[in-house]
Design a protein around this motif. Structure first.
Motif, short mmCIF file in Angstrom:
data_model
loop_
_atom_site.label_atom_id
_atom_site.label_comp_id
_atom_site.label_asym_id
_atom_site.label_seq_id
_atom_site.Cartn_x
_atom_site.Cartn_y
_atom_site.Cartn_z
N ARG A 135 0.83 -1.20 0.00
CA ARG A 135 0.00 0.00 0.00
C ARG A 135 0.87 1.25 0.00
O ARG A 135 0.61 2.21 -0.75
CB ARG A 135 -0.94 -0.02 1.21
CG ARG A 135 -2.13 0.96 1.11
CD ARG A 135 -1.80 2.38 1.50
NE ARG A 135 -1.36 2.46 2.87
CZ ARG A 135 -2.17 2.67 3.90
NH1 ARG A 135 -3.45 2.84 3.72
NH2 ARG A 135 -1.68 2.75 5.14
N ASN A 136 1.92 1.28 0.83
CA ASN A 136 2.79 2.46 0.89
C ASN A 136 3.55 2.65 -0.42
O ASN A 136 3.76 3.78 -0.88
CB ASN A 136 3.78 2.33 2.04
CG ASN A 136 3.10 2.46 3.40
OD1 ASN A 136 1.98 2.95 3.48
ND2 ASN A 136 3.76 2.01 4.45
N ALA A 137 3.96 1.53 -1.03
CA ALA A 137 4.64 1.63 -2.33
C ALA A 137 3.70 2.21 -3.38
O ALA A 137 4.10 3.03 -4.21
CB ALA A 137 5.14 0.25 -2.76
N ALA A 138 2.43 1.78 -3.32
CA ALA A 138 1.44 2.29 -4.28
C ALA A 138 1.19 3.78 -4.06
O ALA A 138 1.02 4.54 -5.01
CB ALA A 138 0.14 1.50 -4.16
N LYS A 143 2.06 9.33 -5.90
CA LYS A 143 2.65 10.65 -5.69
C LYS A 143 3.58 11.00 -6.86
O LYS A 143 3.52 12.10 -7.41
CB LYS A 143 3.44 10.66 -4.39
CG LYS A 143 4.16 11.97 -4.11
CD LYS A 143 4.96 11.89 -2.82
CE LYS A 143 5.74 13.18 -2.59
NZ LYS A 143 6.57 13.10 -1.36
N TYR A 144 4.43 10.03 -7.25
CA TYR A 144 5.34 10.26 -8.36
C TYR A 144 4.59 10.47 -9.67
O TYR A 144 4.96 11.30 -10.50
CB TYR A 144 6.32 9.10 -8.50
CG TYR A 144 7.24 8.94 -7.31
CD1 TYR A 144 7.74 10.06 -6.64
CD2 TYR A 144 7.61 7.68 -6.83
CE1 TYR A 144 8.57 9.92 -5.54
CE2 TYR A 144 8.44 7.53 -5.73
CZ TYR A 144 8.92 8.66 -5.09
OH TYR A 144 9.74 8.53 -4.01
N VAL A 151 4.54 17.85 -14.06
CA VAL A 151 5.68 18.24 -14.89
C VAL A 151 5.30 18.19 -16.36
O VAL A 151 5.64 19.09 -17.14
CB VAL A 151 6.89 17.32 -14.61
CG1 VAL A 151 8.00 17.57 -15.64
CG2 VAL A 151 7.42 17.56 -13.21
N ARG A 152 4.58 17.13 -16.73
CA ARG A 152 4.16 17.02 -18.12
C ARG A 152 3.24 18.17 -18.51
O ARG A 152 3.34 18.72 -19.60
CB ARG A 152 3.45 15.68 -18.34
CG ARG A 152 4.41 14.49 -18.41
CD ARG A 152 3.66 13.20 -18.55
NE ARG A 152 4.58 12.07 -18.71
CZ ARG A 152 4.21 10.80 -18.68
NH1 ARG A 152 2.94 10.50 -18.50
NH2 ARG A 152 5.10 9.84 -18.85
N SER A 153 2.32 18.53 -17.59
CA SER A 153 1.42 19.64 -17.90
C SER A 153 2.19 20.94 -18.02
O SER A 153 1.88 21.78 -18.86
CB SER A 153 0.35 19.77 -16.80
OG SER A 153 0.93 20.17 -15.56
#
Length: 246
Positions: A135-138, A143-144, A151-153
């Motif tokens: 869950r924390n990895a997800a 977040k990333y 950044v893309r926007s």
């Protein structure tokens, strides 16, 4: 642990921490047999907006299960992967008491993704830690992804700005070129007009000079000059009353 006690153990352990760590999560029996197969439990967790963060298909096996007697953990991985795919779960976890003497499975969380993607085999004591870890990895991944989307926007905005700037430069350059060509044409015409005016000025100067010379000649005109060499005209002018020959 015999019978369903392994499943009950996992459910109890999850419920112990649900209120503190998994308030929006669901950990429930998989009772959907429409596809002809089912796992034991499905875990799903969502964020505040309702978007799914992570989902896990669980299978629990111990030596007392009729389907697990004298079998190895890897005998259940293929069916677990199928259940995970059919129920659209991201991860698959086998919570197992099989092969109790195995150093590999007794060492902790075993990653078997070399056999099937995003799949793990754990002992019951690692059940809650693995859920927390996934869950924390997800959450970090989300977040990333959000930061990447931002950044893309921004890159899109920069691209649009650069495109608009290029369009402005092109339009400005075109207008400048047209204005410059018009300016040069106007200057050319002014130069031609100046030349014409210079010619007119020169002609006027010549006319003025000729008029001056004519006036000088008129002022210098006398009877004496008119009758010089003409005795008849000189006699006639001399007969006029009040005439005083110069």
């Amino acid at each position: 642990m015999v019978g369903e006690t392994l499943e009950q153990h996992c459910e109890i352990e999850f419920n112990r921490i649900r209120a503190a760590a998994f308030q929006r999560a669901h950990f429930e029996k998989d009772n959907d047999t429409r596809t002809g197969s089912k796992g034991d439990y499905i875990f799903r967790d969502s964020d505040e907006s309702g978007a799914e963060i992570v989902s896990i298909m669980f299978e629990m096996k111990n030596e007392s299960d009729e389907t697990a007697t004298k079998k190895r953990n890897e005998d259940f991985l293929k069916e677990l992967d199928k259940d995970r795919t059919e129920k659209a779960c991201e991860y698959a976890v086998l919570v197992s008491l099989l092969e109790p003497e195995s150093e590999l499975y007794n060492s902790g969380i075993v990653d078997v993704s070399h056999r099937y993607p995003k799949m793990y085999v754990v002992r019951p004591q690692f059940f809650v830690p693995l859920i927390t870890l996934l869950r924390n990895a997800a959450l970090n991944a989300m977040k990333y992804k959000s930061e990447l989307a931002l950044v893309r926007s921004q890159n899109v905005d920069i691209t649009k700005f650069e495109t608009q700037l290029d369009e402005f430069k092109t339009a400005f350059g075109r207008n400048w070129r047209l204005a410059s060509e018009g300016f040069e044409e106007a200057v050319k015409r002014i130069d031609e007009a100046i030349k014409d005016l210079e010619k007119t000025k020169e002609a006027l100067h010549k006319s003025a000079n000729n008029l001056r010379l004519a006036n000088d000649k008129a002022d210098d005109l006398t009877i004496k000059k008119l009758t010089r060499g003409n005795p008849t005209m000189a006699a006639k002018f001399a007969e006029l009353p009040g005439n005083t020959s110069d």
